[in-house]
Design a protein around this motif. Structure first.
Motif, mmCIF file in Angstrom:
data_model
loop_
_atom_site.group_PDB
_atom_site.id
_atom_site.type_symbol
_atom_site.label_atom_id
_atom_site.label_comp_id
_atom_site.label_asym_id
_atom_site.label_seq_id
_atom_site.Cartn_x
_atom_site.Cartn_y
_atom_site.Cartn_z
ATOM 1 N N LEU A 179 0.827 -1.206 0.000
ATOM 2 C CA LEU A 179 0.000 0.000 0.000
ATOM 3 C C LEU A 179 0.863 1.259 0.000
ATOM 4 N N ARG A 180 1.982 1.212 0.654
ATOM 5 C CA ARG A 180 2.848 2.395 0.706
ATOM 6 C C ARG A 180 3.458 2.716 -0.652
ATOM 7 N N THR A 181 3.521 1.739 -1.555
ATOM 8 C CA THR A 181 4.069 2.021 -2.884
ATOM 9 C C THR A 181 3.200 2.978 -3.684
ATOM 10 N N VAL A 182 1.917 3.123 -3.295
ATOM 11 C CA VAL A 182 1.019 4.065 -3.976
ATOM 12 C C VAL A 182 0.635 5.218 -3.060
ATOM 13 N N GLY A 183 1.375 5.373 -1.952
ATOM 14 C CA GLY A 183 1.126 6.501 -1.061
ATOM 15 C C GLY A 183 -0.021 6.305 -0.101
ATOM 16 N N CYS A 184 -0.450 5.072 0.122
ATOM 17 C CA CYS A 184 -1.518 4.783 1.090
ATOM 18 C C CYS A 184 -0.877 4.407 2.415
ATOM 19 N N TRP A 185 -1.047 5.277 3.433
ATOM 20 C CA TRP A 185 -0.391 5.074 4.723
ATOM 21 C C TRP A 185 -1.366 4.601 5.799
ATOM 22 N N GLN A 186 -2.490 4.064 5.419
ATOM 23 C CA GLN A 186 -3.455 3.594 6.412
ATOM 24 C C GLN A 186 -2.927 2.348 7.129
ATOM 25 N N ASP A 187 -3.417 2.150 8.375
ATOM 26 C CA ASP A 187 -3.010 0.954 9.117
ATOM 27 C C ASP A 187 -3.682 -0.280 8.522
ATOM 28 N N VAL A 188 -3.062 -1.418 8.759
ATOM 29 C CA VAL A 188 -3.569 -2.675 8.198
ATOM 30 C C VAL A 188 -4.006 -3.623 9.310
ATOM 31 N N ASN A 189 -4.427 -3.082 10.421
ATOM 32 C CA ASN A 189 -4.943 -3.916 11.505
ATOM 33 C C ASN A 189 -6.415 -4.220 11.256
ATOM 34 N N GLY A 190 -6.901 -5.248 11.923
ATOM 35 C CA GLY A 190 -8.307 -5.602 11.791
ATOM 36 C C GLY A 190 -8.591 -6.356 10.508
ATOM 37 N N ASP A 191 -9.829 -6.196 10.013
ATOM 38 C CA ASP A 191 -10.290 -6.917 8.827
ATOM 39 C C ASP A 191 -9.858 -6.150 7.579
ATOM 40 N N VAL A 192 -8.700 -6.491 7.065
ATOM 41 C CA VAL A 192 -8.160 -5.796 5.897
ATOM 42 C C VAL A 192 -8.951 -6.162 4.648
ATOM 43 N N ALA A 193 -9.378 -7.414 4.532
ATOM 44 C CA ALA A 193 -10.067 -7.868 3.326
ATOM 45 C C ALA A 193 -11.365 -7.095 3.106
ATOM 46 N N THR A 194 -12.142 -6.864 4.171
ATOM 47 C CA THR A 194 -13.406 -6.133 4.025
ATOM 48 C C THR A 194 -13.158 -4.687 3.612
ATOM 49 N N ARG A 195 -12.186 -4.062 4.219
ATOM 50 C CA ARG A 195 -11.874 -2.673 3.860
ATOM 51 C C ARG A 195 -11.379 -2.570 2.424
ATOM 52 N N LEU A 196 -10.633 -3.598 2.001
ATOM 53 C CA LEU A 196 -10.151 -3.593 0.620
ATOM 54 C C LEU A 196 -11.304 -3.759 -0.359
ATOM 55 N N ALA A 197 -12.249 -4.662 -0.022
ATOM 56 C CA ALA A 197 -13.390 -4.885 -0.914
ATOM 57 C C ALA A 197 -14.293 -3.656 -0.993
ATOM 58 N N MET A 198 -14.374 -2.883 0.078
ATOM 59 C CA MET A 198 -15.213 -1.679 0.102
ATOM 60 C C MET A 198 -14.515 -0.483 -0.530
ATOM 61 N N GLY A 199 -13.281 -0.652 -0.942
ATOM 62 C CA GLY A 199 -12.571 0.438 -1.602
ATOM 63 C C GLY A 199 -12.084 1.524 -0.682
ATOM 64 N N LYS A 200 -11.841 1.216 0.590
ATOM 65 C CA LYS A 200 -11.386 2.235 1.538
ATOM 66 C C LYS A 200 -9.893 2.530 1.422
ATOM 67 N N PHE A 201 -9.162 1.671 0.746
ATOM 68 C CA PHE A 201 -7.743 1.950 0.520
ATOM 69 C C PHE A 201 -7.601 2.718 -0.791
ATOM 70 N N ARG A 202 -6.992 3.893 -0.733
ATOM 71 C CA ARG A 202 -6.845 4.755 -1.902
ATOM 72 C C ARG A 202 -5.390 5.171 -2.073
ATOM 73 N N CYS A 203 -5.071 5.606 -3.291
ATOM 74 C CA CYS A 203 -3.742 6.137 -3.560
ATOM 75 C C CYS A 203 -3.584 7.488 -2.867
ATOM 76 N N TYR A 204 -2.411 8.055 -2.967
ATOM 77 C CA TYR A 204 -2.115 9.301 -2.261
ATOM 78 C C TYR A 204 -3.000 10.453 -2.726
ATOM 79 N N ASP A 205 -3.453 10.414 -4.007
ATOM 80 C CA ASP A 205 -4.280 11.492 -4.548
ATOM 81 C C ASP A 205 -5.763 11.163 -4.516
ATOM 82 N N GLY A 206 -6.142 10.096 -3.809
ATOM 83 C CA GLY A 206 -7.547 9.712 -3.710
ATOM 84 C C GLY A 206 -8.036 8.807 -4.803
ATOM 85 N N ALA A 207 -7.179 8.484 -5.769
ATOM 86 C CA ALA A 207 -7.578 7.594 -6.857
ATOM 87 C C ALA A 207 -7.657 6.159 -6.352
#
Length: 395
Positions: A179-207
């Protein structure tokens, strides 16, 4: 057949010394009865383990017959500890032989910068060490203690637990770095798969994440979920798979403050399955004994030997720090304070002294389990909380 040479320093009575140099493709066998000038060397190379062992046994019996030795003559077979484990020793023991396993690092070798090394030379060197050991020169090599089948099997439980725990951390760390390779500095604790499926992880510019990266993270989350599931299931079943005497020894160790269920389980299954005669054997087994270098005018402290079980050694260092924190009034903690009294800010001095604390601690725990001697000044936990069925596996 008359012997060509008689060595009166050999053990009384007939014997046959056998050395095995093990490799994936073949086994080199060296045989000597202590009376001949040169050993017999042979090679077995069957494709299966059982057939190769059978070939080795046939060769040993063939040499016995050729040299005129009795079928029930004392036969000592030596090989180095390695990836083959203990199954060869157990199989040979069932056949009436006397197997020995040695530490490869304890075999003396030439100190030339370029020394010849072949399987034939290695098996001859092993054979010479075995002959010296049979003469009473026990310092020529270190013999490894063979655990029982039950003790060896029980170690798989605690080692698998540690491996699964490591894999969980590795998967989460890999997700975080991707995730850091695209500027996403969010924590990866908890249910990562659900957050990934919901699109909560974004690039540094929001893309949104690139499709290829999103697919790779999805596969990584599946591996993480599998590792966490196996880890949780093993934790629930681990203690129940152990026999009652082992569970009691673990419970006795847990009774001491600063020792949790994970540390107690690992110590009992990795170290205290075997019998020790004295404290020196305990310290030597975990590699926490000093190795001085004192020759002529050179006097150097080489640190600890680092021999034996490295898993137990690292665990004891960690336990030593917990012991200082939760057992401050114990004799071991007071000894540490006296040694570091003038070096309160010297972290390196503390790291040196903590090794001695770990050695004293493992000896004290051995005396506690074997003789019921509570470490001086140590505090016990409350029994009502310790034998609770809902056990926490966090030290």
């Amino acid at each position: 057949m008359q012997p060509t040479r008689i060595d009166h320093s050999m053990p009384a009575g007939e014997f046959l010394a056998v050395a095995l140099e093990l490799s994936g493709g073949s086994w080199k066998i060296g045989l000597h009865d202590g009376r001949r000038e040169k050993p017999a060397i042979d090679t077995v190379s069957a494709n299966s383990a059982a057939c190769r062992l059978e070939q080795a046994v046939q060769q040993i019996e063939k040499i016995k017959s050729r040299w005129g030795l009795a079928p029930d003559v004392r036969t000592v077979i030596l090989y180095e500890a390695g990836q083959d484990g203990f199954w060869i020793a157990r199989a040979l023991s069932k056949l009436g032989y006397e197997p020995l396993i040695c530490d490869p690092a304890s075999i003396p070798v030439e100190r030339h910068a370029r020394r010849a090394k072949t399987d034939r030379l290695d098996v001859i060197r092993l054979l010479m060490c075995l002959l010296a050991w049979l003469r009473g020169e026990y310092d020529r090599m270190h013999v490894v203690r063979v655990p029982s089948i039950e003790a060896e099997a029980q170690r798989h439980l605690v080692r698998d637990r540690g491996q699964l725990q490591k894999e969980v951390v590795q998967h989460r760390d890999r997700i975080r770095k991707l995730l850091r390779t695209v500027g996403c500095w969010q924590d990866v604790n908890g249910d990562v798969a659900t957050r990934l499926a919901m699109g909560k992880f974004r690039c540094y510019d929001g893309a949104p994440l690139p499709p290829e990266l999103h697919a790779r993270l999805t596969r990584e989350c599946r591996r993480l979920a599998l590792a966490e599931q196996q880890f949780s299931q093993l934790e629930k079943e681990l203690i129940n798979q152990l026999p009652a005497p082992v569970q009691k020894r673990i419970a006795d160790l847990e009774q001491l403050k600063a020792i949790g269920p994970v540390g107690a389980t690992r110590l009992v299954l990795e170290l205290f399955w075997r019998h020790f005669d004295n404290r020196r054997q305990v310290g030597s087994c975990v590699g926490l004994v000093p190795q001085p270098y004192d020759s002529g005018e050179s006097r150097v402290d080489q640190g600890i030997s680092k021999q034996g079980n490295r898993r137990v050694r690292s665990l004891l260092i960690e336990m030593a720090w917990f012991w200082l924190r939760y057992q401050p009034d114990s004799a071991i903690a007071r000894w540490f304070t006296q040694r570091t009294l003038g070096n309160a800010q010297n972290k390196r001095a503390k790291r040196i002294v903590i090794v001695a604390v770990a050695r004293r601690l493992v000896i004290a725990l051995w005396r506690y389990l074997e003789h019921g001697v509570i470490p001086e000044g140590a505090v016990l936990k409350n029994r009502t909380t310790r034998f609770n069925n809902g056990r926490s596996w966090v030290d």
